[in-house]
Design a protein around this motif. Structure first.
Motif, mmCIF file in Angstrom:
data_model
loop_
_atom_site.group_PDB
_atom_site.id
_atom_site.type_symbol
_atom_site.label_atom_id
_atom_site.label_comp_id
_atom_site.label_asym_id
_atom_site.label_seq_id
_atom_site.Cartn_x
_atom_site.Cartn_y
_atom_site.Cartn_z
ATOM 1 N N LEU A 252 0.905 -1.239 -0.063
ATOM 2 C CA LEU A 252 0.034 -0.244 0.009
ATOM 3 C C LEU A 252 1.001 1.029 -0.081
ATOM 4 O O LEU A 252 1.964 1.327 0.763
ATOM 5 C CB LEU A 252 -0.866 0.136 1.100
ATOM 6 N N SER A 253 0.694 2.037 -1.016
ATOM 7 C CA SER A 253 1.509 3.438 -1.061
ATOM 8 C C SER A 253 0.557 4.490 -1.354
ATOM 9 O O SER A 253 -0.846 4.273 -1.560
ATOM 10 C CB SER A 253 2.482 3.212 -2.068
ATOM 11 N N THR A 254 0.910 5.615 -1.716
ATOM 12 C CA THR A 254 0.269 6.667 -2.229
ATOM 13 C C THR A 254 0.449 7.498 -3.145
ATOM 14 O O THR A 254 1.983 7.692 -3.264
ATOM 15 C CB THR A 254 -0.139 7.510 -0.770
ATOM 16 N N GLU A 255 -0.176 8.145 -4.076
ATOM 17 C CA GLU A 255 0.260 8.835 -5.176
ATOM 18 C C GLU A 255 -0.860 9.806 -5.627
ATOM 19 O O GLU A 255 -2.063 9.466 -5.802
ATOM 20 C CB GLU A 255 0.693 8.338 -6.332
ATOM 21 N N ASN A 256 -0.764 11.142 -5.924
ATOM 22 C CA ASN A 256 -1.912 12.025 -6.074
ATOM 23 C C ASN A 256 -3.070 12.014 -5.244
ATOM 24 O O ASN A 256 -4.191 11.907 -6.066
ATOM 25 C CB ASN A 256 -2.078 11.951 -7.505
ATOM 26 N N ARG A 257 -3.070 12.051 -4.192
ATOM 27 C CA ARG A 257 -4.209 11.717 -2.953
ATOM 28 C C ARG A 257 -4.869 10.429 -3.383
ATOM 29 O O ARG A 257 -6.180 10.420 -3.072
ATOM 30 C CB ARG A 257 -5.065 13.020 -3.202
ATOM 31 N N GLN A 258 -4.096 9.235 -3.903
ATOM 32 C CA GLN A 258 -4.884 8.186 -4.105
ATOM 33 C C GLN A 258 -4.237 7.029 -3.350
ATOM 34 O O GLN A 258 -2.780 7.091 -2.956
ATOM 35 C CB GLN A 258 -4.862 7.683 -5.756
ATOM 36 N N LEU A 259 -4.831 6.164 -2.733
ATOM 37 C CA LEU A 259 -4.157 4.902 -1.969
ATOM 38 C C LEU A 259 -4.136 4.076 -3.147
ATOM 39 O O LEU A 259 -4.809 3.545 -3.689
ATOM 40 C CB LEU A 259 -4.981 4.281 -1.010
ATOM 41 N N LEU A 260 -2.834 3.622 -3.357
ATOM 42 C CA LEU A 260 -2.262 2.685 -4.365
ATOM 43 C C LEU A 260 -2.024 1.193 -3.650
ATOM 44 O O LEU A 260 -1.543 1.202 -2.756
ATOM 45 C CB LEU A 260 -0.981 2.864 -5.061
ATOM 46 N N ILE A 261 -2.973 0.261 -4.378
ATOM 47 C CA ILE A 261 -2.816 -0.917 -3.686
ATOM 48 C C ILE A 261 -2.378 -1.866 -4.897
ATOM 49 O O ILE A 261 -2.913 -2.231 -5.768
ATOM 50 C CB ILE A 261 -4.509 -1.503 -3.436
ATOM 51 N N ARG A 262 -1.242 -2.541 -4.420
ATOM 52 C CA ARG A 262 -0.643 -3.570 -5.231
ATOM 53 C C ARG A 262 -0.847 -4.914 -4.676
ATOM 54 O O ARG A 262 -0.277 -5.267 -3.775
ATOM 55 C CB ARG A 262 0.897 -3.340 -5.486
ATOM 56 N N LEU A 263 -1.411 -5.697 -5.687
ATOM 57 C CA LEU A 263 -1.628 -7.207 -4.919
ATOM 58 C C LEU A 263 -0.829 -8.003 -5.848
ATOM 59 O O LEU A 263 -0.756 -7.821 -6.924
ATOM 60 C CB LEU A 263 -3.239 -7.584 -4.955
ATOM 61 N N PRO A 264 -0.096 -9.145 -5.326
ATOM 62 C CA PRO A 264 0.651 -10.143 -5.964
ATOM 63 C C PRO A 264 -0.162 -10.785 -6.900
ATOM 64 O O PRO A 264 -1.572 -10.967 -6.726
ATOM 65 C CB PRO A 264 1.100 -11.089 -4.777
ATOM 66 N N ASP A 265 0.474 -10.914 -8.079
ATOM 67 C CA ASP A 265 -0.295 -11.905 -9.043
ATOM 68 C C ASP A 265 -0.415 -13.092 -8.901
ATOM 69 O O ASP A 265 0.495 -13.923 -8.643
ATOM 70 C CB ASP A 265 0.510 -11.740 -10.391
ATOM 71 N N LYS A 266 -1.673 -13.913 -8.881
ATOM 72 C CA LYS A 266 -1.857 -15.133 -8.335
ATOM 73 C C LYS A 266 -1.764 -16.055 -9.512
ATOM 74 O O LYS A 266 -1.559 -17.374 -9.276
ATOM 75 C CB LYS A 266 -3.233 -15.511 -7.836
ATOM 76 N N CYS A 267 -1.459 -15.618 -10.756
ATOM 77 C CA CYS A 267 -1.493 -16.381 -11.826
ATOM 78 C C CYS A 267 0.269 -16.914 -12.339
ATOM 79 O O CYS A 267 0.270 -17.681 -12.978
ATOM 80 C CB CYS A 267 -1.824 -15.976 -13.087
ATOM 81 N N GLY A 268 1.089 -16.103 -11.451
ATOM 82 C CA GLY A 268 2.600 -16.306 -11.688
ATOM 83 C C GLY A 268 3.201 -15.681 -12.857
ATOM 84 O O GLY A 268 4.462 -15.946 -13.264
ATOM 85 N N SER A 269 2.404 -14.593 -13.416
ATOM 86 C CA SER A 269 2.994 -13.996 -14.486
ATOM 87 C C SER A 269 4.100 -13.031 -14.234
ATOM 88 O O SER A 269 4.781 -12.365 -15.008
ATOM 89 C CB SER A 269 1.936 -13.415 -15.418
#
Length: 307
Positions: free
Chosen positions: A16-33
């Motif tokens: 979880l990070s932030t940029e331009n007053r947005q909470l950015l949510i990065r989730l791991p890729d479950k497909c392994g790509s």
């Protein structure tokens, strides 16, 4: 009408990070790509964030932005129970003035406010018990009208004993105990969400969540939140009864159960005949509390339970 703030729950690894007053949510890729899934949510839309996985990383900048927005951040332990609550130190432009009014509040005023709080809590408990369990609640209604200043006769405890004895008839000798049998686990989780909503609203209205009108515990940083949430607890209880009644009697904190409990801020409540989400109702209650501390009013605005 105030826009209802969102409650975000993270039960899987995330960055979880932030940029331009947005909470950015990065989730791991479950497909392994190797490609992470990224989503974004405006910080200003967020009221409560629940972090429930040890592989969650949140940046300092994201925590700062959430604090600036007066968002409550709940951290859960390895058993998925909330263990900490982060709130901003600076939640209102008139904070020091309101702190002073809160600190100056007289003991008779605080006792009157506690009387109103317990009267409303018992009435709401009676409505829940009557509507959900079809129980006789004339005794509870009578007790609510007999509550004295400061609840000197401790009618809260008398009402609670009758209430919990009849709320879960399928559980022999059920008692409300944080470490007790099921469904105490659901009540604990629901109350933690409610507590976060109330504590956040207190901070937004420039009040100290630590200084209670009744609760006093040197180890509790949220005494006032625990006071003000009392009449709202029956709304959580009603939701827990519905979850429990539609289970096989064994209810673990699964993702679907937690999802339902996380809807607590959006439950409908009625204040002065007007229906609104619980989070907005709590905002009205905490603002009315400030008015009482400032001497502009002597009446707390609380919700009534209706189906």
């Amino acid at each position: 009408y105030t826009m209802i703030k969102r409650t975000l729950y993270f039960g899987n690894p995330a960055y979880l990070s932030t940029e331009n007053r947005q909470l950015l949510i990065r989730l791991p890729d479950k497909c392994g790509s190797g490609n992470a899934v990224t989503k974004s949510i405006p910080i200003e839309d967020i009221g409560v964030v629940v972090l429930d996985n040890r592989q969650i990383t949140i940046t300092q900048a994201a925590l700062e932005s959430l604090s600036e927005n007066a968002s409550a951040v709940i951290v859960c332990d390895s058993t998925h129970h909330p263990v900490s609550l982060q709130l901003p130190l600076d939640g209102n432009t008139l904070q020091s003035e309101r702190f002073a009014a809160q600190i100056r509040a007289s003991l008779p005023l605080k006792k009157q406010l506690w009387q109103q709080t317990i009267q409303c809590k018992i009435r709401n408990q009676a409505m829940v018990l009557s509507s959900i369990r079809n129980c006789e609640t004339g005794n509870m209604i009578a007790w609510s009208s007999q509550v004295k200043s400061g609840d000197s006769d401790n009618l809260e405890a008398r009402a609670a004993a009758y209430y919990w004895r009849n709320m879960f008839p399928s559980v022999p000798d059920f008692t409300r105990d944080r470490y007790g049998c099921l469904p105490n686990n659901l009540l604990n989780y629901g109350y933690a969400i409610l507590r976060a909503v109330v504590a956040r609203a207190l901070v937004v209205n420039g009040l100290l969540p630590t200084l209670g009108i009744h609760h006093h515990n040197r180890y509790n940083a949220y005494c006032l939140a625990d006071d003000i949430m009392e009449p709202y607890r029956p709304f959580v209880d009603a939701l827990v009864v519905d979850i429990f009644d539609n289970s096989d009697g064994f209810v673990d904190l699964t993702t679907s159960v937690k999802s339902r409990l996380l809807s607590i801020p959006t439950i409908d409540v009625v204040i002065d005949g007007c229906r609104s989400p619980l989070m907005n109702g709590v905002g009205r209650t905490t603002y009315s509390l400030y008015k009482c501390f400032s001497g502009e009013s002597r009446k707390l605005v609380y919700p009534s339970f209706t189906l």
